[in-house]
Design a protein around this motif. Structure first.
Motif, PDB file in Angstrom:
ATOM      1  N   LEU A 121     -13.801   7.832 -15.842  1.00  0.00           N
ATOM      2  CA  LEU A 121     -13.010   7.285 -14.487  1.00  0.00           C
ATOM      3  C   LEU A 121     -13.886   7.023 -13.571  1.00  0.00           C
ATOM      4  CD1 LEU A 121     -10.689  10.558 -14.868  1.00  0.00           C
ATOM      5  CD2 LEU A 121     -10.133   8.273 -15.674  1.00  0.00           C
ATOM      6  N   ARG A 122     -14.346   5.932 -13.533  1.00  0.00           N
ATOM      7  CA  ARG A 122     -15.271   5.221 -12.776  1.00  0.00           C
ATOM      8  C   ARG A 122     -14.561   4.593 -11.479  1.00  0.00           C
ATOM      9  NH1 ARG A 122     -20.367   3.022 -15.617  1.00  0.00           N
ATOM     10  NH2 ARG A 122     -20.569   5.661 -15.630  1.00  0.00           N
ATOM     11  N   GLN A 123     -13.524   3.666 -12.071  1.00  0.00           N
ATOM     12  CA  GLN A 123     -12.629   3.015 -10.726  1.00  0.00           C
ATOM     13  C   GLN A 123     -11.480   3.894 -11.052  1.00  0.00           C
ATOM     14  OE1 GLN A 123     -12.364  -1.221 -11.432  1.00  0.00           O
ATOM     15  NE2 GLN A 123     -11.148  -1.488  -9.389  1.00  0.00           N
ATOM     16  N   THR A 124     -10.975   4.430  -9.903  1.00  0.00           N
ATOM     17  CA  THR A 124      -9.659   5.070  -9.896  1.00  0.00           C
ATOM     18  C   THR A 124      -9.175   5.062  -8.881  1.00  0.00           C
ATOM     19  OG1 THR A 124     -10.975   6.947 -11.357  1.00  0.00           O
ATOM     20  CG2 THR A 124      -8.761   7.664 -10.444  1.00  0.00           C
ATOM     21  N   VAL A 125      -7.616   4.946  -9.040  1.00  0.00           N
ATOM     22  CA  VAL A 125      -6.669   5.043  -7.862  1.00  0.00           C
ATOM     23  C   VAL A 125      -5.916   6.264  -8.017  1.00  0.00           C
ATOM     24  CG1 VAL A 125      -4.686   3.901  -6.710  1.00  0.00           C
ATOM     25  CG2 VAL A 125      -6.485   2.616  -7.777  1.00  0.00           C
ATOM     26  N   PHE A 126      -5.974   7.050  -6.911  1.00  0.00           N
ATOM     27  CA  PHE A 126      -5.461   8.354  -6.887  1.00  0.00           C
ATOM     28  C   PHE A 126      -4.218   8.563  -6.078  1.00  0.00           C
ATOM     29  CE2 PHE A 126      -6.318  13.189  -5.671  1.00  0.00           C
ATOM     30  CZ  PHE A 126      -5.175  13.627  -6.438  1.00  0.00           C
ATOM     31  N   LEU A 127      -3.076   8.532  -6.804  1.00  0.00           N
ATOM     32  CA  LEU A 127      -1.805   8.325  -5.943  1.00  0.00           C
ATOM     33  C   LEU A 127      -1.241   9.732  -5.808  1.00  0.00           C
ATOM     34  CD1 LEU A 127       0.093   5.479  -8.050  1.00  0.00           C
ATOM     35  CD2 LEU A 127      -1.239   5.393  -6.247  1.00  0.00           C
ATOM     36  N   GLY A 128      -0.860   9.900  -4.534  1.00  0.00           N
ATOM     37  CA  GLY A 128      -0.582  11.317  -3.926  1.00  0.00           C
ATOM     38  C   GLY A 128      -1.450  12.183  -3.678  1.00  0.00           C
ATOM     39  N   SER A 129      -2.426  11.811  -3.188  1.00  0.00           N
ATOM     40  CA  SER A 129      -3.978  12.409  -2.758  1.00  0.00           C
ATOM     41  C   SER A 129      -4.001  13.375  -1.827  1.00  0.00           C
ATOM     42  CB  SER A 129      -5.066  11.291  -2.793  1.00  0.00           C
ATOM     43  OG  SER A 129      -4.658  10.581  -1.550  1.00  0.00           O
ATOM     44  N   GLY A 130      -3.114  13.301  -0.788  1.00  0.00           N
ATOM     45  CA  GLY A 130      -2.991  14.401   0.099  1.00  0.00           C
ATOM     46  C   GLY A 130      -4.133  14.497   1.208  1.00  0.00           C
ATOM     47  N   ALA A 131      -4.172  15.565   1.854  1.00  0.00           N
ATOM     48  CA  ALA A 131      -5.319  15.883   2.771  1.00  0.00           C
ATOM     49  C   ALA A 131      -6.689  16.461   2.169  1.00  0.00           C
ATOM     50  CB  ALA A 131      -4.628  16.709   4.007  1.00  0.00           C
ATOM     51  N   CYS A 158      -3.637  11.302   5.409  1.00  0.00           N
ATOM     52  CA  CYS A 158      -4.646  10.293   5.331  1.00  0.00           C
ATOM     53  C   CYS A 158      -5.746  10.515   6.339  1.00  0.00           C
ATOM     54  CB  CYS A 158      -4.087   9.046   5.184  1.00  0.00           C
ATOM     55  SG  CYS A 158      -3.027   8.381   4.021  1.00  0.00           S
ATOM     56  N   ALA A 159      -5.569  10.644   7.446  1.00  0.00           N
ATOM     57  CA  ALA A 159      -6.477  10.781   8.447  1.00  0.00           C
ATOM     58  C   ALA A 159      -7.289  12.106   8.295  1.00  0.00           C
ATOM     59  CB  ALA A 159      -5.745  10.765  10.041  1.00  0.00           C
ATOM     60  N   LEU A 160      -6.793  13.219   7.778  1.00  0.00           N
ATOM     61  CA  LEU A 160      -7.543  14.352   7.638  1.00  0.00           C
ATOM     62  C   LEU A 160      -8.445  13.935   6.296  1.00  0.00           C
ATOM     63  CD1 LEU A 160      -4.924  17.002   8.283  1.00  0.00           C
ATOM     64  CD2 LEU A 160      -7.052  16.721   9.402  1.00  0.00           C
ATOM     65  N   ASP A 172     -18.821   5.657   1.091  1.00  0.00           N
ATOM     66  CA  ASP A 172     -19.286   4.420   0.259  1.00  0.00           C
ATOM     67  C   ASP A 172     -18.460   4.549  -1.102  1.00  0.00           C
ATOM     68  OD1 ASP A 172     -20.634   6.562  -0.403  1.00  0.00           O
ATOM     69  OD2 ASP A 172     -22.542   5.187  -0.944  1.00  0.00           O
ATOM     70  N   ARG A 173     -17.652   5.822  -1.609  1.00  0.00           N
ATOM     71  CA  ARG A 173     -17.494   5.882  -2.951  1.00  0.00           C
ATOM     72  C   ARG A 173     -15.976   6.106  -2.961  1.00  0.00           C
ATOM     73  NH1 ARG A 173     -21.808   9.933  -5.240  1.00  0.00           N
ATOM     74  NH2 ARG A 173     -23.617   9.127  -4.443  1.00  0.00           N
ATOM     75  N   ILE A 174     -15.440   6.709  -1.756  1.00  0.00           N
ATOM     76  CA  ILE A 174     -13.918   6.967  -1.668  1.00  0.00           C
ATOM     77  C   ILE A 174     -13.154   6.152  -0.506  1.00  0.00           C
ATOM     78  CG2 ILE A 174     -12.261   8.799  -1.640  1.00  0.00           C
ATOM     79  CD1 ILE A 174     -14.391  10.751  -2.521  1.00  0.00           C
ATOM     80  N   ALA A 175     -12.009   5.617  -0.752  1.00  0.00           N
ATOM     81  CA  ALA A 175     -11.554   5.007   0.387  1.00  0.00           C
ATOM     82  C   ALA A 175     -10.088   5.534   0.372  1.00  0.00           C
ATOM     83  CB  ALA A 175     -11.309   3.437  -0.071  1.00  0.00           C
ATOM     84  N   VAL A 176      -9.470   5.652   1.655  1.00  0.00           N
ATOM     85  CA  VAL A 176      -8.200   6.136   1.804  1.00  0.00           C
ATOM     86  C   VAL A 176      -7.166   4.982   2.349  1.00  0.00           C
ATOM     87  CG1 VAL A 176      -6.851   7.849   2.976  1.00  0.00           C
ATOM     88  CG2 VAL A 176      -9.263   8.429   2.250  1.00  0.00           C
ATOM     89  N   GLN A 177      -6.175   5.010   1.756  1.00  0.00           N
ATOM     90  CA  GLN A 177      -5.096   3.937   2.303  1.00  0.00           C
ATOM     91  C   GLN A 177      -3.667   4.834   2.319  1.00  0.00           C
ATOM     92  OE1 GLN A 177      -4.170   1.357  -1.071  1.00  0.00           O
ATOM     93  NE2 GLN A 177      -2.597   0.088   0.506  1.00  0.00           N
ATOM     94  N   HIS A 178      -3.199   4.460   3.537  1.00  0.00           N
ATOM     95  CA  HIS A 178      -1.648   4.958   3.757  1.00  0.00           C
ATOM     96  C   HIS A 178      -0.784   4.103   3.409  1.00  0.00           C
ATOM     97  CE1 HIS A 178       1.424   5.755   7.196  1.00  0.00           C
ATOM     98  NE2 HIS A 178       1.620   6.537   6.141  1.00  0.00           N
TER      99      HIS A 178
END
Length: 273
Positions: A121-131, A158-160, A172-178
Motif C-alpha cells: 500500500l505504497r500509494q494510498t488515498v485514505f477517505l474519511g481519515s479524520g483528525a 483536516c487542520a488538526l 513529505d509522505r502524507i498530504a491532507v485534503q479537505h
C-alpha cells in the motif's frame, strides 16, 4: 452471564446515557467510561459468540440506528481531543502510543497490509481519515517510499491532522485534503481505503469512473454493528477478492475489492505501486 433480556436493557441504557450528554468528547468522563464499557462488552460478546442477532430485535430498533450515530460523533470528538493532546506535547509520537485504541489500529493496519497481498500500500488515498489518521501515519512510518493522501470533509479535522503530520515530520509522505470523497481526484493506480465513518453515497460510482483498481472497505459484522453502521458495498465493476477475519483484537473487518476487467474477467493481480 449475559442473557438476551439483560443485553437489551444494557444497550438501551447506553443509548439513553449518550443521548443525555452535551459533550461527547473525552473531557466528559461519563462518555469515556460509557464507551469504554460498551467496547469491552462487545468484545466479550464477540468472544463468547453472544448477541449476533440482537440487531433484529424490535426492542432495539431505535438503538440500532442511534447508537452507531452517537458512537461515530463521539469518535470524531475523541480523535480531535487526542490530536490536540499530541500537538500540545513536546513528544507527539509518545502521546500517540498512549492512545486508548492504538492496539485496535495496529491490528487493523497489520491485517490490511496482509490483505493487500504482494503489492504494498505504497500509494494510498485514505477517505474519511479524520483528525487522527493513524492508518496513514503507520503506512508512512513503515515505508519511506509511501505516499498517502488523507481526505476528509471536516475542515477542523483536516487542520488538526495536517498539524500533527507536520509535528511528526511526515509531511513529505502524507498530504491532507479537505474534500468530499466523491468529489476528490483519485489516481487510478492508488489503493483507496474507505474508513468506517465515511458517508459518501456517490463514492463507488466516482471511484469506478476514476478507474480505481484497488479498494479496501472497512466494515463491521455481528455485535460490532452497535459501534458502526455496516458499510455499503460497491457493485460492478468491483468484486470482492478477500476479507479479513472477525477478531476480538479489532472492531472492523476489511473487505478487499478489485476491478473486474471487462475483457479478461476478474483481474489476475494488482497494478504496480
Amino acid at each position: 452471564m449475559w442473557t438476551r433480556e439483560r443485553a437489551i436493557v444494557y444497550l438501551n441504557e447506553t443509548l439513553n446515557t449518550l443521548r443525555q450528554q452535551d459533550d461527547l468528547s473525552p473531557d466528559n468522563p461519563q462518555v469515556t467510561e460509557t464507551l469504554r464499557c460498551l467496547v469491552a462488552t462487545l468484545r466479550t460478546w464477540h468472544r463468547d459468540a453472544f448477541g449476533a442477532d440482537l440487531a433484529n430485535d424490535p426492542a432495539l430498533a431505535e438503538a440500532r440506528t442511534e447508537l452507531p450515530r452517537l458512537c461515530g460523533a463521539a469518535e470524531c470528538q475523541m480523535e480531535k481531543w487526542w490530536c490536540r493532546k499530541a500537538l500540545a506535547s513536546d513528544a507527539p509520537e509518545r502521546v500517540l502510543w498512549e492512545f486508548w485504541y492504538l492496539p485496535n489500529y495496529l491490528s487493523l493496519h497489520n491485517a490490511e497490509t496482509a490483505l493487500a497481498g504482494p503489492a504494498p500500500l505504497r500509494q494510498t488515498v485514505f477517505l474519511g481519515s479524520g483528525a487522527l489518521p493513524l492508518t496513514a501515519i503507520l503506512l508512512a512510518q513503515a515505508d519511506e517510499r509511501a505516499r498517502v493522501r488523507c481526505v476528509d470533509m471536516d475542515w477542523e479535522a483536516c487542520a488538526l491532522a495536517e498539524a500533527l503530520i507536520g509535528a511528526l515530520g511526515l509531511q513529505d509522505r502524507i498530504a491532507v485534503q479537505h474534500a468530499r470523497g466523491e468529489a476528490c481526484d483519485v489516481p487510478k493506480d492508488a489503493a483507496v481505503i474507505c474508513a468506517s465513518l465515511l458517508d459518501a453515497p456517490g463514492l463507488y460510482a466516482h471511484l469506478a469512473a476514476s478507474g480505481v483498481a484497488r479498494l479496501l472497505v472497512r466494515d463491521v459484522e455481528g455485535v460490532y454493528c452497535w459501534l458502526y453502521r455496516p458499510a455499503d458495498r460497491p457493485g460492478p465493476p468491483f468484486r470482492q477478492r478477500a476479507r479479513t477475519a472477525p477478531s476480538s483484537t479489532r472492531i472492523n473487518i476489511t473487505r478487499h475489492f478489485e476491478r473486474r476487467c471487462s475483457s479478461q474477467g476478474l483481474g489476475a493481480g494488482w497494478p504496480g505501486p
